[in-house]
Scaffold this motif. Structure first.
Motif, short mmCIF file in Angstrom:
data_model
loop_
_atom_site.label_atom_id
_atom_site.label_comp_id
_atom_site.label_asym_id
_atom_site.label_seq_id
_atom_site.Cartn_x
_atom_site.Cartn_y
_atom_site.Cartn_z
N ILE A 148 15.71 8.26 6.76
CA ILE A 148 16.40 8.05 5.48
C ILE A 148 17.48 6.99 5.65
N GLY A 149 17.49 6.02 4.73
CA GLY A 149 18.45 4.92 4.82
C GLY A 149 17.84 3.65 5.38
N ASP A 150 16.69 3.76 6.08
CA ASP A 150 16.02 2.55 6.57
C ASP A 150 15.59 1.68 5.38
N GLY A 151 15.53 0.37 5.59
CA GLY A 151 14.91 -0.51 4.62
C GLY A 151 13.40 -0.48 4.78
N ILE A 152 12.69 -0.78 3.68
CA ILE A 152 11.23 -0.88 3.72
C ILE A 152 10.86 -2.35 3.56
N TYR A 153 10.02 -2.85 4.46
CA TYR A 153 9.70 -4.28 4.49
C TYR A 153 8.18 -4.51 4.49
N VAL A 154 7.77 -5.65 3.97
CA VAL A 154 6.38 -6.09 4.13
C VAL A 154 6.37 -7.55 4.56
N SER A 155 5.32 -7.92 5.27
CA SER A 155 5.15 -9.32 5.68
C SER A 155 4.39 -10.08 4.61
N GLY A 156 4.52 -11.41 4.61
CA GLY A 156 3.71 -12.28 3.76
C GLY A 156 3.81 -11.97 2.28
N THR A 157 2.67 -12.05 1.60
CA THR A 157 2.62 -11.76 0.17
C THR A 157 1.55 -10.71 -0.11
N LEU A 158 1.74 -9.95 -1.18
CA LEU A 158 0.84 -8.84 -1.49
C LEU A 158 -0.02 -9.12 -2.72
N GLY A 159 -1.19 -8.50 -2.76
CA GLY A 159 -2.02 -8.54 -3.97
C GLY A 159 -3.00 -9.70 -4.04
N ASP A 160 -2.81 -10.72 -3.20
CA ASP A 160 -3.67 -11.91 -3.25
C ASP A 160 -5.14 -11.54 -3.13
N SER A 161 -5.41 -10.68 -2.19
CA SER A 161 -6.78 -10.36 -1.83
C SER A 161 -7.51 -9.67 -2.99
N ALA A 162 -6.86 -8.68 -3.59
CA ALA A 162 -7.48 -7.96 -4.71
C ALA A 162 -7.68 -8.89 -5.90
N LEU A 163 -6.71 -9.77 -6.14
CA LEU A 163 -6.84 -10.73 -7.24
C LEU A 163 -7.97 -11.72 -6.96
N GLY A 164 -8.08 -12.12 -5.72
CA GLY A 164 -9.13 -13.06 -5.33
C GLY A 164 -10.51 -12.47 -5.53
N LEU A 165 -10.66 -11.21 -5.12
CA LEU A 165 -11.95 -10.54 -5.28
C LEU A 165 -12.29 -10.39 -6.76
N ALA A 166 -11.29 -9.96 -7.55
CA ALA A 166 -11.53 -9.74 -8.98
C ALA A 166 -11.90 -11.04 -9.68
N SER A 167 -11.19 -12.11 -9.38
CA SER A 167 -11.49 -13.37 -10.08
C SER A 167 -12.83 -13.93 -9.61
N SER A 168 -13.17 -13.70 -8.35
CA SER A 168 -14.47 -14.16 -7.86
C SER A 168 -15.59 -13.38 -8.55
N GLN A 169 -15.39 -12.07 -8.70
CA GLN A 169 -16.40 -11.23 -9.34
C GLN A 169 -16.55 -11.57 -10.82
N ALA A 170 -15.44 -12.04 -11.43
CA ALA A 170 -15.49 -12.42 -12.84
C ALA A 170 -16.00 -13.85 -13.01
N GLY A 171 -16.31 -14.51 -11.90
CA GLY A 171 -16.85 -15.87 -11.96
C GLY A 171 -15.81 -16.92 -12.33
N GLN A 172 -14.51 -16.56 -12.20
CA GLN A 172 -13.46 -17.52 -12.53
C GLN A 172 -13.29 -18.55 -11.42
N SER A 173 -13.11 -19.77 -11.82
CA SER A 173 -12.84 -20.79 -10.80
C SER A 173 -11.36 -20.76 -10.47
N ASN A 174 -11.04 -21.05 -9.25
CA ASN A 174 -9.64 -21.16 -8.85
C ASN A 174 -9.60 -22.06 -7.63
N ASP A 175 -8.42 -22.23 -7.09
CA ASP A 175 -8.32 -23.18 -5.97
C ASP A 175 -8.79 -22.59 -4.65
#
Lengths: 331, 331
Positions: free
Chosen positions: B175-202
């Motif tokens: 209790i009292g510790d900070g919670i941390y994450v590395s890098g960025t989150l959510g990219d992968s799920a968004l990438g899969l979803a947009s690929s499955q929807a046939g959306q073009s992206n970079d």
């Protein structure tokens, strides 16, 4: 139940006796190797329709999976320590699955609802593992459970311990050594063939296919005695070829010395099955001046290590035998 | 080429730098653990249509397989040592296969004959492993290759080393510790979803799904600093729940502190993807008085460890957010 509840209910009890498993509540296991020891690690995978028929009880599939890996540890003279399991389960087994496409389900109790498929499967599967953990003194240490759109596949990584420098290897056979095998050969291939042909029998042969017996005690006893050792999984002649290659030697074996079970002897193609049938999971080893009676399990001398690099097969009258298919290859 | 020729040609070169592999010519590998060290072992499996789309180059599938396991080692603060591979390859890939049923083959060069499928697959697959072996300093030590009647599944067991007592665990958050994450989150799920929807992206987002980046260096730097650590593979909220359970604590995280990539920010559902999308393979850890600038990789503070046992999500205005699906479950 979701994935984590299933792991907790069916797999955690299999890991509780092994502190390194961290009770399956972490990303990885933590393994201590005692000083003076080395780890022996093997990994085998089995798939529905290839390594098992698919209508066996899940408990039996679990046991075959564990035992094929234990057989590798036995062949290396290693004492089983722990194992890691990956279950790739057909989505038709899933609680959200609506069809019973998997052949695994065909023989299920009709009172079991489709959404119970996975529970039924895991319950039986885990009970098979529990039984063999007790028999062979090994524990679950970690793994992964995932769904697949395809058929059931299972992969297992088994860890064993040997005193430093004492692992039995495929290399090391010397000209003049005797060639030995444990138990009887060919039962498993004959059992599978007669089962596929729909022939009734007393079940001994198909049992040998479904439930191999890893020769752990024999492997431990062969430390410092066998000059080379491996387990026969793909057929005697092919596997002996691997020993010849690794040891840079040749081999002569005699068909009339091949150990056959009574059930195998009643079949017309027993010798061919003993020479090239798969799934024996007996030990194949070489040794000099071996006192077979000193060993904890029956072994038979089937030939001698020679110069050259080929496996020569002689029949009772000394005639050379050629076989077309030396063993199993997946591709 | 049969199974043994294929192993010799494509896998043996991957094992030659690691003596314990015995050059893949024995039944098992032989591993020495240096005094004062412990082994960290993890096993992950991936299947076609579940963890990868199936039309990726085999090299990319190989890299995802290896990297998901390396991510577990990173999360435990372990230095990669070696790995074991089980390939369960569809029989349509086999040299005796006549059809190109596997989606793996769909995008193949039409000049490649069906009997070359498996050669093409293994060539590309092994090249992906070779590239990552160099990048992450790990070697192939053993494994198994088998055919399956189903779709492609792959299982990998990775071994790493930590000094005794220094493995990062899920338990240990205070209790009292900070919670941390590395890098960025959510990219992968968004990438899969947009690929499955046939959306073009970079291509940045789908690349994050296909080729995770195990944070090995960061994991090593967190030894003795992080009070708990795991990698996010099934979604932040669900995985943070595992830390809470293992550490017997609660957690509060703030949506406006979640690290998002520019590509993710351009999507409407970035926050939800960061909270519950799978396949991030970033590190989630807790620490007290952390100097983030001392670390070799960017990390963001996303919340604090609290009493209780739930994961509370607050938005910028301090409103509590409830999400329906906290992460991925296979069943």
């Amino acid at each position: 139940m979701n994935e984590f509840d299933l792991i907790s209910k069916y797999f955690k009890p299999l890991a509780s006796g092994f502190p390194g498993s961290l009770n399956l509540t972490d990303d990885a296991a933590l393994i201590d190797v005692p000083e003076g020891m080395q780890l022996v690690i093997t990994k085998d995978a089995i798939c529905e329709g290839i390594h098992f028929i698919g209508d066996e009880a899940p408990a039996l599939i679990a046991q075959k999976l564990l035992r094929t890996n234990l057989s590798d540890l036995a062949a290396k003279g290693a004492k089983p320590l722990c194992y890691f399991l990956a279950g790739m389960l057909p989505s038709t087994l899933s609680s959200s699955g609506l069809t019973r496409g998997s052949i695994l389900s065909k023989k299920m109790d009709p009172r079991v609802k489709p959404e119970d498929d996975i529970v039924y499967f895991l319950q039986s599967f885990a009970s098979g593992l529990a039984q063999d953990q007790k028999e062979f003194g090994i524990h679950l240490a970690g793994g992964d459970t995932t769904s697949t759109n395809g058929s059931l596949c299972l992969s297992l990584t088994a860890l064993g311990l040997v005193p430093k420098g004492q692992m039995l290897k495929r290399s090391g056979a010397k000209i003049g050594d005797g060639i030995y095998v444990s138990g009887t050969l060919g039962d498993s291939a004959l059992g599978l063939a007669s089962s596929q042909a729909g022939q009734s029998n007393d079940g001994f042969l198909i049992r040998r296919y479904q439930l191999p017996e890893p020769r752990i005690e024999l492997g431990l006893a062969l430390r410092g005695i066998a000059t080379s050792c491996m387990d026969i999984s793909d057929g005697l002649v092919q596997d002996l070829g691997h020993v010849c290659k690794a040891s840079n030697i040749g081999a002569t074996i005699y068909t009339h010395q091949l150990p056959l079970s009574d059930a195998a002897k009643s079949q017309s193609n027993a010798i061919l099955a003993a020479l090239s049938g798969g799934d024996d999971y007996e030990l194949l080893f070489t040794a000099k001046n071996l006192d077979v009676k000193s060993l904890p399990f029956p072994v038979a001398k089937i030939g001698e290590v020679k110069s050259g690099n080929e496996v020569k097969i002689l029949d009772e009258s000394g005639e050379k035998i050629e076989i077309e298919k030396k063993g199993f290859s997946h591709f």
